[in-house]
Scaffold this motif. Structure first.
Motif, mmCIF file in Angstrom:
data_model
loop_
_atom_site.group_PDB
_atom_site.id
_atom_site.type_symbol
_atom_site.label_atom_id
_atom_site.label_comp_id
_atom_site.label_asym_id
_atom_site.label_seq_id
_atom_site.Cartn_x
_atom_site.Cartn_y
_atom_site.Cartn_z
ATOM 1 N N PHE A 7 -6.730 5.853 4.377
ATOM 2 C CA PHE A 7 -6.332 5.824 2.971
ATOM 3 C C PHE A 7 -6.140 7.238 2.434
ATOM 4 O O PHE A 7 -5.113 7.553 1.836
ATOM 5 C CB PHE A 7 -7.383 5.084 2.136
ATOM 6 N N LEU A 20 0.838 -1.205 0.000
ATOM 7 C CA LEU A 20 0.000 0.000 0.000
ATOM 8 C C LEU A 20 0.867 1.245 0.000
ATOM 9 O O LEU A 20 0.661 2.151 -0.806
ATOM 10 C CB LEU A 20 -0.919 0.013 1.227
ATOM 11 N N TYR A 75 -8.217 -2.072 -0.914
ATOM 12 C CA TYR A 75 -7.725 -1.740 0.429
ATOM 13 C C TYR A 75 -8.872 -1.772 1.439
ATOM 14 O O TYR A 75 -8.758 -2.355 2.514
ATOM 15 C CB TYR A 75 -7.061 -0.362 0.396
ATOM 16 N N LYS A 104 -8.062 1.564 -3.915
ATOM 17 C CA LYS A 104 -8.767 1.971 -2.700
ATOM 18 C C LYS A 104 -9.835 0.946 -2.337
ATOM 19 O O LYS A 104 -9.962 0.569 -1.175
ATOM 20 C CB LYS A 104 -9.413 3.349 -2.887
#
Length: 168
Positions: A156, A20, A61, A58
């Motif tokens: 994020f 990430l 994630y 995203k």
């Protein structure tokens, strides 16, 4: 009850975060580049392609962080993308209005008021949109997942902004 974390468990948790971070650095670098860099030429990705990659990353994630089971992922993706599309449309409307008034030769008080109203109403409109989709998400996610979704969205976005600021 005490849980024992093995080396492989700790490594498994660190690897996605490392990936990430690496992806965020790469995306932030591309996102903060000048307009010429964002245009497609000789294999470089356009801004739209980069934004799509960020969007896809995203969602992956969020699914991972919220531990959304496979049988709920399609519904989650559909609802979340609809939410994001509406958020983007609201933001675009506000941004476009701000740009238009800057370009206008002699904006009137009415013009300024219209744009000021749009800017002021943005957050309440965004909140209404978010609440609508939140109610849809409540049907497929557990309360813990709903909570984790909010935390993960913030993390994020925070990481993305920090990466972007670091590259300017």
């Amino acid at each position: 009850m005490t849980t024992i974390t093995t080396h492989s468990d700790a490594k498994a948790r660190k690897t996605p975060r490392f990936l990430l971070t690496l992806l965020l650095v790469l995306l932030a670098t591309a996102a903060s580049a000048p307009q010429a860099f964002a245009q497609k030429n000789e294999g470089r990705k356009s801004r739209a392609e980069m934004m799509q990659e960020v969007r896809e990353f995203k969602i992956k994630y969020l699914i991972q962080e919220c531990e959304i089971p496979k049988d709920k992922q399609d519904d989650f993706i559909r609802i979340y993308y609809d939410l994001e599309d509406e958020r983007i449309a609201l933001a675009k409307e506000t941004i476009d209005a701000r740009k238009a008034i800057k370009k206008k030769q002699n904006p009137t008080d009415e013009d300024y008021l219209r744009v000021a109203d749009l800017i002021t109403d943005f957050h309440s409109k965004e909140g209404a949109v978010e609440k609508s989709y939140y109610n849809q998400l409540k049907k497929i996610l557990t309360p813990k997942q709903l909570y984790q979704l909010k935390i993960s969205e913030h993390r994020f976005n925070d990481k993305l902004m920090k990466m972007r600021k670091g590259k300017k």
